[in-house]
Scaffold this motif. Structure first.
Motif, PDB file in Angstrom:
ATOM      1  N   HIS A  42       0.856  -1.187   0.000  1.00 33.32           N
ATOM      2  CA  HIS A  42       0.000   0.000   0.000  1.00 33.32           C
ATOM      3  C   HIS A  42       0.890   1.234   0.000  1.00 33.32           C
ATOM      4  O   HIS A  42       2.076   1.162   0.245  1.00 33.32           O
ATOM      5  N   SER A  43       0.302   2.372  -0.231  1.00 31.31           N
ATOM      6  CA  SER A  43       1.052   3.614  -0.127  1.00 31.31           C
ATOM      7  C   SER A  43       1.317   3.866   1.357  1.00 31.31           C
ATOM      8  O   SER A  43       0.462   3.609   2.200  1.00 31.31           O
ATOM      9  N   PHE A  44       2.493   4.313   1.685  1.00 33.68           N
ATOM     10  CA  PHE A  44       2.799   4.565   3.089  1.00 33.68           C
ATOM     11  C   PHE A  44       3.231   6.017   3.246  1.00 33.68           C
ATOM     12  O   PHE A  44       3.619   6.671   2.287  1.00 33.68           O
ATOM     13  N   GLU A  45       3.160   6.495   4.454  1.00 30.93           N
ATOM     14  CA  GLU A  45       3.613   7.848   4.766  1.00 30.93           C
ATOM     15  C   GLU A  45       4.783   7.702   5.731  1.00 30.93           C
ATOM     16  O   GLU A  45       4.633   7.135   6.802  1.00 30.93           O
ATOM     17  N   ALA A  46       5.948   8.195   5.313  1.00 32.69           N
ATOM     18  CA  ALA A  46       7.166   8.011   6.095  1.00 32.69           C
ATOM     19  C   ALA A  46       7.282   8.986   7.262  1.00 32.69           C
ATOM     20  O   ALA A  46       8.101   8.782   8.137  1.00 32.69           O
ATOM     21  N   GLU A  47       6.504  10.034   7.239  1.00 32.11           N
ATOM     22  CA  GLU A  47       6.609  11.024   8.304  1.00 32.11           C
ATOM     23  C   GLU A  47       5.250  11.669   8.540  1.00 32.11           C
ATOM     24  O   GLU A  47       4.394  11.641   7.667  1.00 32.11           O
ATOM     25  N   PRO A  48       5.042  12.229   9.725  1.00 31.90           N
ATOM     26  CA  PRO A  48       3.765  12.894  10.012  1.00 31.90           C
ATOM     27  C   PRO A  48       3.503  14.036   9.012  1.00 31.90           C
ATOM     28  O   PRO A  48       4.434  14.681   8.513  1.00 31.90           O
ATOM     29  N   ALA A  49       2.254  14.285   8.733  1.00 33.07           N
ATOM     30  CA  ALA A  49       1.839  15.206   7.675  1.00 33.07           C
ATOM     31  C   ALA A  49       2.365  16.633   7.811  1.00 33.07           C
ATOM     32  O   ALA A  49       2.609  17.291   6.809  1.00 33.07           O
ATOM     33  N   HIS A  50       2.548  17.145   8.999  1.00 31.38           N
ATOM     34  CA  HIS A  50       2.903  18.555   9.145  1.00 31.38           C
ATOM     35  C   HIS A  50       4.379  18.800   9.446  1.00 31.38           C
ATOM     36  O   HIS A  50       4.740  19.905   9.846  1.00 31.38           O
ATOM     37  N   THR A  51       5.222  17.790   9.232  1.00 27.98           N
ATOM     38  CA  THR A  51       6.657  18.007   9.431  1.00 27.98           C
ATOM     39  C   THR A  51       7.202  18.834   8.270  1.00 27.98           C
ATOM     40  O   THR A  51       6.586  18.921   7.200  1.00 27.98           O
ATOM     41  N   ASP A  52       8.357  19.423   8.467  1.00 24.57           N
ATOM     42  CA  ASP A  52       8.960  20.240   7.406  1.00 24.57           C
ATOM     43  C   ASP A  52       9.202  19.435   6.135  1.00 24.57           C
ATOM     44  O   ASP A  52       8.905  19.888   5.036  1.00 24.57           O
ATOM     45  N   THR A  53       9.748  18.193   6.277  1.00 29.39           N
ATOM     46  CA  THR A  53      10.047  17.417   5.072  1.00 29.39           C
ATOM     47  C   THR A  53       8.767  16.970   4.364  1.00 29.39           C
ATOM     48  O   THR A  53       8.738  16.903   3.139  1.00 29.39           O
ATOM     49  N   HIS A  56       7.792  19.874   2.401  1.00 29.61           N
ATOM     50  CA  HIS A  56       8.646  19.997   1.210  1.00 29.61           C
ATOM     51  C   HIS A  56       8.090  19.119   0.089  1.00 29.61           C
ATOM     52  O   HIS A  56       7.962  19.552  -1.060  1.00 29.61           O
ATOM     53  N   ARG A  57       7.772  17.855   0.431  1.00 31.15           N
ATOM     54  CA  ARG A  57       7.280  16.925  -0.582  1.00 31.15           C
ATOM     55  C   ARG A  57       5.913  17.339  -1.112  1.00 31.15           C
ATOM     56  O   ARG A  57       5.657  17.258  -2.297  1.00 31.15           O
ATOM     57  N   SER A  58       5.039  17.812  -0.234  1.00 29.02           N
ATOM     58  CA  SER A  58       3.718  18.229  -0.708  1.00 29.02           C
ATOM     59  C   SER A  58       3.808  19.475  -1.581  1.00 29.02           C
ATOM     60  O   SER A  58       2.924  19.738  -2.391  1.00 29.02           O
ATOM     61  N   SER A  59       4.907  20.211  -1.453  1.00 26.62           N
ATOM     62  CA  SER A  59       5.133  21.377  -2.319  1.00 26.62           C
ATOM     63  C   SER A  59       5.741  20.980  -3.658  1.00 26.62           C
ATOM     64  O   SER A  59       5.886  21.818  -4.541  1.00 26.62           O
ATOM     65  N   GLY A  60       6.122  19.706  -3.800  1.00 28.62           N
ATOM     66  CA  GLY A  60       6.613  19.243  -5.087  1.00 28.62           C
ATOM     67  C   GLY A  60       8.006  18.654  -5.116  1.00 28.62           C
ATOM     68  O   GLY A  60       8.473  18.216  -6.172  1.00 28.62           O
ATOM     69  N   ALA A  61       8.704  18.609  -3.988  1.00 32.01           N
ATOM     70  CA  ALA A  61      10.044  18.019  -3.978  1.00 32.01           C
ATOM     71  C   ALA A  61       9.941  16.526  -4.317  1.00 32.01           C
ATOM     72  O   ALA A  61       9.089  15.831  -3.792  1.00 32.01           O
ATOM     73  N   VAL A  62      10.813  16.044  -5.206  1.00 33.31           N
ATOM     74  CA  VAL A  62      10.801  14.626  -5.582  1.00 33.31           C
ATOM     75  C   VAL A  62      11.780  13.802  -4.747  1.00 33.31           C
ATOM     76  O   VAL A  62      11.805  12.588  -4.819  1.00 33.31           O
ATOM     77  N   TRP A  63      12.595  14.487  -3.942  1.00 29.33           N
ATOM     78  CA  TRP A  63      13.572  13.826  -3.087  1.00 29.33           C
ATOM     79  C   TRP A  63      13.736  14.723  -1.870  1.00 29.33           C
ATOM     80  O   TRP A  63      13.887  15.935  -2.007  1.00 29.33           O
ATOM     81  N   SER A  64      13.663  14.145  -0.694  1.00 34.25           N
ATOM     82  CA  SER A  64      13.757  14.939   0.520  1.00 34.25           C
ATOM     83  C   SER A  64      14.563  14.162   1.556  1.00 34.25           C
ATOM     84  O   SER A  64      14.364  12.965   1.728  1.00 34.25           O
ATOM     85  N   ALA A  65      15.489  14.838   2.210  1.00 32.41           N
ATOM     86  CA  ALA A  65      16.307  14.201   3.240  1.00 32.41           C
ATOM     87  C   ALA A  65      16.250  15.020   4.513  1.00 32.41           C
ATOM     88  O   ALA A  65      16.123  16.241   4.485  1.00 32.41           O
ATOM     89  N   ILE A  66      16.324  14.326   5.628  1.00 36.94           N
ATOM     90  CA  ILE A  66      16.424  14.974   6.923  1.00 36.94           C
ATOM     91  C   ILE A  66      17.498  14.233   7.710  1.00 36.94           C
ATOM     92  O   ILE A  66      17.603  13.008   7.620  1.00 36.94           O
ATOM     93  N   THR A  67      18.305  14.969   8.430  1.00 34.58           N
ATOM     94  CA  THR A  67      19.367  14.338   9.199  1.00 34.58           C
ATOM     95  C   THR A  67      19.496  15.016  10.554  1.00 34.58           C
ATOM     96  O   THR A  67      19.134  16.185  10.716  1.00 34.58           O
ATOM     97  N   SER A  68      19.969  14.255  11.513  1.00 34.98           N
ATOM     98  CA  SER A  68      20.223  14.765  12.854  1.00 34.98           C
ATOM     99  C   SER A  68      21.529  14.132  13.331  1.00 34.98           C
ATOM    100  O   SER A  68      22.194  13.428  12.569  1.00 34.98           O
TER     101      SER A  68
END
Length: 170
Positions: A42-53, A56-68
């Motif tokens: 099924h389609s999955f969501e890797a992060e909660p809907a209102h996170t910055d990344t 980014h993706r909902s704005s059209g980014a085709v690749w998004s990374a986050i690091t800590s």
């Protein structure tokens, strides 16, 4: 020695994730670094809907990374082939793959119910079959080269997959 790849397959709700987690614990306790790849039907969501990344993706980014300081996550807006993901995994890691039934890699099939036995005649690369307690698998259903395990025999399965895993190209 190059690390290896091994699949854990079966139908939904047969215990794949539980077995994979138990195998991770077993292999890590023996000093084996483990990477995992899971197929989601099924389609999955890797992060909660209102996170910055996610924004980014909902704005059209085709690749998004986050690091800590502790971890990095990368989300690509495209599917990835199993062999591509294997190539991206750490070279020293033993890769456990959950799902991807049709791939031609060594695999264990979990049988919990009679309808699960169908996979034993349909899939290639079966080196092991794990059955649930109380389920009586027909002896002629087990592929000739495959070993039969109880699903709770994590040590036996863990030792088997370390031997039977497909060696990665280094």
């Amino acid at each position: 020695m190059a690390a290896a790849v091994y699949q854990i397959t079966g139908y939904k709700n047969t215990g794949k994730t539980t077995l994979v987690c138990r195998l991770i614990d077993y292999l890590v306790s023996r000093g084996v670094p483990v990477a995992t790849i899971k197929h989601d039907g099924h389609s999955f969501e890797a992060e909660p809907a209102h996170t910055d990344t996610a924004r980014h993706r909902s704005s059209g980014a085709v690749w998004s990374a986050i690091t800590s300081a502790d971890r990095t996550a990368i989300v690509k807006e495209k599917p990835s082939a199993l062999l591509e993901l294997i190539g991206e995994a750490p070279a020293e890691a033993f890769i456990l793959v959950e799902g991807f039934k049709a791939e031609r890699l060594p695999k264990l099939v979990i049988v919990r119910r009679a309808e699960d036995e169908r996979l034993l005649g349909e899939l290639s690369g079966i080196t092991a079959v794990a059955v649930w307690p109380g389920y009586h698998l027909r002896k002629d259903a087990v592929p000739a080269e495959a070993e039969l395990f109880e699903i709770d025999d994590v040590q036996g399965i863990g030792d088997h997959i370390q031997i039977k895993g497909s060696r990665r190209q280094s």
